[in-house]
Design a protein around this motif. Structure first.
Motif, short mmCIF file in Angstrom:
data_model
loop_
_atom_site.label_atom_id
_atom_site.label_comp_id
_atom_site.label_asym_id
_atom_site.label_seq_id
_atom_site.Cartn_x
_atom_site.Cartn_y
_atom_site.Cartn_z
N LEU A 105 0.79 -11.75 -0.09
CA LEU A 105 1.76 -10.68 -0.36
C LEU A 105 2.32 -10.18 0.96
N SER A 106 3.45 -9.52 0.85
CA SER A 106 4.07 -8.87 2.00
C SER A 106 3.96 -7.37 1.76
N PRO A 107 3.09 -6.69 2.51
CA PRO A 107 2.81 -5.29 2.19
C PRO A 107 3.88 -4.33 2.69
N SER A 108 4.09 -3.28 1.92
CA SER A 108 4.83 -2.14 2.45
C SER A 108 3.85 -1.32 3.28
N ASP A 109 4.37 -0.47 4.13
CA ASP A 109 3.48 0.39 4.92
C ASP A 109 2.62 1.26 4.01
N GLU A 110 3.20 1.74 2.91
CA GLU A 110 2.48 2.62 1.99
C GLU A 110 1.40 1.86 1.22
N GLY A 111 1.64 0.58 0.93
CA GLY A 111 0.69 -0.18 0.11
C GLY A 111 -0.42 -0.85 0.87
N GLU A 112 -0.30 -0.94 2.18
CA GLU A 112 -1.27 -1.71 2.96
C GLU A 112 -2.70 -1.21 2.79
#
Length: 189
Positions: free
Chosen positions: A127-134
């Motif tokens: 996956l390619s994470p968002s900053d919020e989801g990491e």
């Protein structure tokens, strides 16, 4: 939109609070609710192309008892070339939780459902994470890829030295060899 019931459910059956289904098995209203959730959670910074990247695979949808969609995520098949092998990848997309319900474990429920799918049907998860989801992904054992990345695009291998590292799950790959993901329009990762 109300949460779906399985075909064998009678009118008194409990709602399916966490549902997994293929894109083809979702009603138009369910897809519309999930698309609207992406706009809400990403504050309008979520394109139709971003949405399309998460279609054609399995979805995890988390509802409340009244049938309101609270969280969503999907996993689609992609291919990664690594060290002479073509690996079948469960690529996680379109993960979002209603803003007022974030940090309540709903994203974790969706990720657990998607990881069950990845673990049962793919060589690894990406996956390619968002900053919020990491933070959520790290809590589920996802790790940042430490090696080089690229794509096998229309002009052959294209290295992407400025691309942010994707995160991997259930992977035992050698970072001395690049991770080349299949080409797609828009964001490759």
């Amino acid at each position: 939109m109300t949460a779906p019931r399985t075909p064998s459910d009678g009118p008194e059956a409990p709602l399916a609070l966490l549902r997994t289904a293929h894109t083809a098995d979702l009603r138009a209203a369910e897809l519309d609710a999930a698309r609207a959730l992406m706009d809400l959670a990403f504050e309008g910074d979520f394109s139709d192309e971003d949405w399309a990247h998460g279609l054609g695979g399995m979805h995890a949808l988390r509802y409340d008892a009244d049938g309101t969609l609270l969280a969503h995520g999907s996993v689609v098949q992609r291919r990664v070339l690594h060290h002479g092998r073509s690996l079948r990848v469960g690529y996680v997309e379109n993960v979002a939780v209603r803003p007022e319900r974030q940090r309540q474990g709903l994203g974790g429920q969706v990720m657990s459902a998607l990881e069950r799918i990845v673990g049962g049907g793919y060589d690894l998860g990406v996956l390619s994470p968002s900053d919020e989801g990491e933070k959520l992904y790290r809590a589920h054992g996802w790790v940042s890829w430490p090696g080089l990345v690229g794509t096998l695009g229309p002009r052959g291998v294209e290295h992407m030295p400025d691309e942010e590292a994707p995160m991997l799950w259930n992977a035992d790959l050698d970072p001395a060899h690049p991770l080349l993901i299949d080409w797609r329009d828009g964001d490759v990762f």
